[in-house]
Every structure is written in C-alpha cells, then in structure tokens.
Design a protein around this motif. Sequence first.
Motif, PDB file in Angstrom:
ATOM      1  N   GLN A  25      -4.906 -11.026  -5.631  1.00 20.00           N
ATOM      2  CA  GLN A  25      -5.302 -10.226  -4.289  1.00 20.00           C
ATOM      3  C   GLN A  25      -6.301 -11.342  -3.620  1.00 20.00           C
ATOM      4  O   GLN A  25      -6.602 -11.066  -2.560  1.00 20.00           O
ATOM      5  N   ALA A  26      -6.912 -12.246  -4.272  1.00 18.70           N
ATOM      6  CA  ALA A  26      -7.917 -12.887  -3.798  1.00 18.70           C
ATOM      7  C   ALA A  26      -7.395 -13.778  -2.406  1.00 18.70           C
ATOM      8  O   ALA A  26      -8.125 -13.838  -1.417  1.00 18.70           O
ATOM      9  N   PRO A  27      -6.180 -14.203  -2.347  1.00 16.08           N
ATOM     10  CA  PRO A  27      -5.842 -14.798  -0.866  1.00 16.08           C
ATOM     11  C   PRO A  27      -5.624 -13.873   0.161  1.00 16.08           C
ATOM     12  O   PRO A  27      -6.177 -13.933   1.158  1.00 16.08           O
ATOM     13  N   LEU A  28      -5.509 -12.303  -0.165  1.00 16.16           N
ATOM     14  CA  LEU A  28      -5.654 -11.451   0.950  1.00 16.16           C
ATOM     15  C   LEU A  28      -7.092 -11.411   1.355  1.00 16.16           C
ATOM     16  O   LEU A  28      -7.278 -11.345   2.688  1.00 16.16           O
ATOM     17  N   VAL A  29      -7.985 -11.328   0.511  1.00 20.91           N
ATOM     18  CA  VAL A  29      -9.266 -11.388   0.981  1.00 20.91           C
ATOM     19  C   VAL A  29      -9.715 -12.657   1.720  1.00 20.91           C
ATOM     20  O   VAL A  29     -10.264 -12.606   2.763  1.00 20.91           O
ATOM     21  N   LEU A  30      -9.379 -13.817   1.439  1.00 21.87           N
ATOM     22  CA  LEU A  30      -9.607 -15.086   2.084  1.00 21.87           C
ATOM     23  C   LEU A  30      -8.814 -14.966   3.325  1.00 21.87           C
ATOM     24  O   LEU A  30      -9.270 -15.789   4.294  1.00 21.87           O
ATOM     25  N   LEU A  31      -7.770 -14.284   3.544  1.00 21.42           N
ATOM     26  CA  LEU A  31      -7.144 -14.283   4.927  1.00 21.42           C
ATOM     27  C   LEU A  31      -7.861 -13.372   5.858  1.00 21.42           C
ATOM     28  O   LEU A  31      -7.388 -13.013   6.866  1.00 21.42           O
ATOM     29  N   GLY A  32      -8.786 -12.516   5.414  1.00 22.32           N
ATOM     30  CA  GLY A  32      -9.617 -11.760   6.273  1.00 22.32           C
ATOM     31  C   GLY A  32      -9.569 -10.262   5.950  1.00 22.32           C
ATOM     32  O   GLY A  32     -10.012  -9.453   6.612  1.00 22.32           O
ATOM     33  N   LEU A  33      -8.683  -9.783   5.001  1.00 17.31           N
ATOM     34  CA  LEU A  33      -8.628  -8.308   4.724  1.00 17.31           C
ATOM     35  C   LEU A  33      -9.450  -7.908   4.079  1.00 17.31           C
ATOM     36  O   LEU A  33     -10.041  -8.580   3.049  1.00 17.31           O
ATOM     37  N   HIS A  34     -10.036  -6.996   4.491  1.00 14.63           N
ATOM     38  CA  HIS A  34     -11.419  -6.081   4.006  1.00 14.63           C
ATOM     39  C   HIS A  34     -10.951  -5.626   2.344  1.00 14.63           C
ATOM     40  O   HIS A  34      -9.644  -4.912   2.406  1.00 14.63           O
ATOM     41  N   PRO A  35     -11.649  -5.882   1.325  1.00 13.25           N
ATOM     42  CA  PRO A  35     -11.310  -5.347   0.032  1.00 13.25           C
ATOM     43  C   PRO A  35     -10.892  -3.821   0.037  1.00 13.25           C
ATOM     44  O   PRO A  35     -10.022  -3.230  -0.662  1.00 13.25           O
ATOM     45  N   ALA A  36     -11.451  -3.032   0.941  1.00  6.87           N
ATOM     46  CA  ALA A  36     -11.074  -1.607   1.173  1.00  6.87           C
ATOM     47  C   ALA A  36     -10.011  -1.288   1.677  1.00  6.87           C
ATOM     48  O   ALA A  36      -9.056  -0.305   1.055  1.00  6.87           O
ATOM     49  N   VAL A  37      -9.432  -2.230   2.419  1.00 10.00           N
ATOM     50  CA  VAL A  37      -8.004  -1.922   3.043  1.00 10.00           C
ATOM     51  C   VAL A  37      -7.000  -2.290   1.729  1.00 10.00           C
ATOM     52  O   VAL A  37      -6.022  -1.508   1.731  1.00 10.00           O
ATOM     53  N   ILE A  38      -7.426  -3.281   1.023  1.00  3.88           N
ATOM     54  CA  ILE A  38      -6.375  -3.709  -0.177  1.00  3.88           C
ATOM     55  C   ILE A  38      -6.559  -2.563  -1.257  1.00  3.88           C
ATOM     56  O   ILE A  38      -5.303  -2.162  -1.659  1.00  3.88           O
ATOM     57  N   ALA A  39      -7.637  -2.004  -1.487  1.00  6.92           N
ATOM     58  CA  ALA A  39      -7.862  -0.729  -2.244  1.00  6.92           C
ATOM     59  C   ALA A  39      -7.025   0.606  -1.625  1.00  6.92           C
ATOM     60  O   ALA A  39      -6.407   1.088  -2.765  1.00  6.92           O
ATOM     61  N   PHE A  40      -6.941   0.717  -0.463  1.00  8.44           N
ATOM     62  CA  PHE A  40      -6.112   1.821  -0.006  1.00  8.44           C
ATOM     63  C   PHE A  40      -4.709   1.527  -0.035  1.00  8.44           C
ATOM     64  O   PHE A  40      -4.180   2.638  -0.311  1.00  8.44           O
ATOM     65  N   VAL A  41      -4.228   0.310   0.242  1.00 11.58           N
ATOM     66  CA  VAL A  41      -2.785   0.096   0.511  1.00 11.58           C
ATOM     67  C   VAL A  41      -2.671   0.046  -1.208  1.00 11.58           C
ATOM     68  O   VAL A  41      -1.325   0.767  -1.489  1.00 11.58           O
ATOM     69  N   PHE A  42      -3.394  -0.024  -2.256  1.00 10.19           N
ATOM     70  CA  PHE A  42      -2.662  -0.219  -3.451  1.00 10.19           C
ATOM     71  C   PHE A  42      -2.596   1.227  -3.939  1.00 10.19           C
ATOM     72  O   PHE A  42      -1.778   1.805  -4.548  1.00 10.19           O
ATOM     73  N   GLY A  43      -3.623   2.245  -3.460  1.00  8.99           N
ATOM     74  CA  GLY A  43      -3.548   3.574  -3.535  1.00  8.99           C
ATOM     75  C   GLY A  43      -2.500   4.107  -2.957  1.00  8.99           C
ATOM     76  O   GLY A  43      -1.871   5.277  -3.667  1.00  8.99           O
ATOM     77  N   PHE A  44      -2.288   3.906  -1.845  1.00 10.62           N
ATOM     78  CA  PHE A  44      -0.978   4.740  -1.193  1.00 10.62           C
ATOM     79  C   PHE A  44       0.347   4.266  -1.883  1.00 10.62           C
ATOM     80  O   PHE A  44       0.998   4.924  -2.088  1.00 10.62           O
ATOM     81  N   ASN A  45       0.351   2.885  -2.412  1.00  9.26           N
ATOM     82  CA  ASN A  45       1.560   2.552  -2.780  1.00  9.26           C
ATOM     83  C   ASN A  45       1.743   3.459  -4.228  1.00  9.26           C
ATOM     84  O   ASN A  45       2.802   3.854  -4.664  1.00  9.26           O
ATOM     85  N   LEU A  46       0.664   3.600  -4.976  1.00 12.11           N
ATOM     86  CA  LEU A  46       0.574   4.518  -6.158  1.00 12.11           C
ATOM     87  C   LEU A  46       1.245   5.940  -5.893  1.00 12.11           C
ATOM     88  O   LEU A  46       2.051   6.294  -6.599  1.00 12.11           O
ATOM     89  N   VAL A  47       0.759   6.458  -4.814  1.00 14.07           N
ATOM     90  CA  VAL A  47       1.014   7.788  -4.380  1.00 14.07           C
ATOM     91  C   VAL A  47       2.749   7.592  -4.067  1.00 14.07           C
ATOM     92  O   VAL A  47       3.458   8.747  -4.507  1.00 14.07           O
ATOM     93  N   TRP A  48       2.976   6.864  -3.139  1.00 14.09           N
ATOM     94  CA  TRP A  48       4.416   6.799  -2.786  1.00 14.09           C
ATOM     95  C   TRP A  48       5.277   6.673  -4.358  1.00 14.09           C
ATOM     96  O   TRP A  48       6.500   7.401  -4.366  1.00 14.09           O
ATOM     97  N   GLN A  49       4.845   5.815  -5.018  1.00 11.36           N
ATOM     98  CA  GLN A  49       5.575   5.502  -6.238  1.00 11.36           C
ATOM     99  C   GLN A  49       5.803   6.776  -7.183  1.00 11.36           C
ATOM    100  O   GLN A  49       6.817   7.162  -7.833  1.00 11.36           O
ATOM    101  N   PHE A  50       4.866   7.903  -7.166  1.00 17.00           N
ATOM    102  CA  PHE A  50       4.732   8.995  -7.744  1.00 17.00           C
ATOM    103  C   PHE A  50       6.020   9.905  -7.396  1.00 17.00           C
ATOM    104  O   PHE A  50       6.728  10.266  -8.259  1.00 17.00           O
TER     105      PHE A  50
END
Length: 138
Positions: A25-50
């Motif tokens: 996930q480090a390249p996403l941060v280096l591309l300028g995505l805020h870590p909170a956005v990455i965490a949100f997307v990860f969480g959304f994906n987990l909810v979707w997967q359920f």
Amino acid sequence: SQHYNLSTALRQSWTGLFTFTFILQAPLVLLGLHPAVIAFVFGFNLVWQFWIHTETIGKMWGWFEFIFNTPSHHRVHHATNPRYLDANYAGTLIIWDRMFGTFVEELEEDRPRYGIVKNIGTFNPLKVAFHEWIGMFK
C-alpha cells in the motif's frame, strides 16, 4: 470452507503481519492518497465482501451484474469446479475481471462446489493458516 455462507466471509488472514503486505500500500501513499482514504476503502471492501458470501441471493439485475461483484460471481471465485478455477478475483468491481479475462459466469447446470482443490481435513488454525505456505516451500 467447504460451506458457503456469511461465516466464510469472516475468515481473514492474520499471516499478513509476517509477510509485510502493508508495504504494497506504500505506493498509494506516495501517489498522494491519504492513509485514511486507504483505510476507508479497505473497510468498504470488507463490508462488500461480507454480503456476497451467500447462496440465498441468485442472479441480480443485468447492469449490476455487469459492473459489481455479486454473490453469483463470488460463488464462482470460491468454487473448486475445474471451469471455475482461477476466476473472479474482484473485490467490489467485477469489471476488472471482465477487462483482464478472468471473469467466468456461474452456470445453473454446473453448481459451485466449495473448498480448496485438495481439502486439508482439519480445523487446526495453524495448519489452516500455513498449509499453503508449506506446500509452496516444498
């Protein structure tokens, strides 16, 4: 699991701590995505997967099935039938599988069988977590 239900969605790998997969996930941060956005997307994906881990919901609307990962698409992902192997990797958007040629449609005449190709026959959490690693190192 050889059974496909909502409890299947709850199993999450804990071995990522040993493999340092968070580095991916480090390249996403280096591309300028805020870590909170990455965490949100990860969480959304987990909810979707359920919710897609069910046999209760059949096919959905055509446009929805074309764009999003649905229970039908995800049953294929968990199936061990030869025609379904290595297919439907999508988390939320099935369009990526369609674009990269990994999409396989669920067929009524070939109902998915669940598990892994060679089931391990144990509920031992260490064997379940590491059996594939051991196989790869062999």
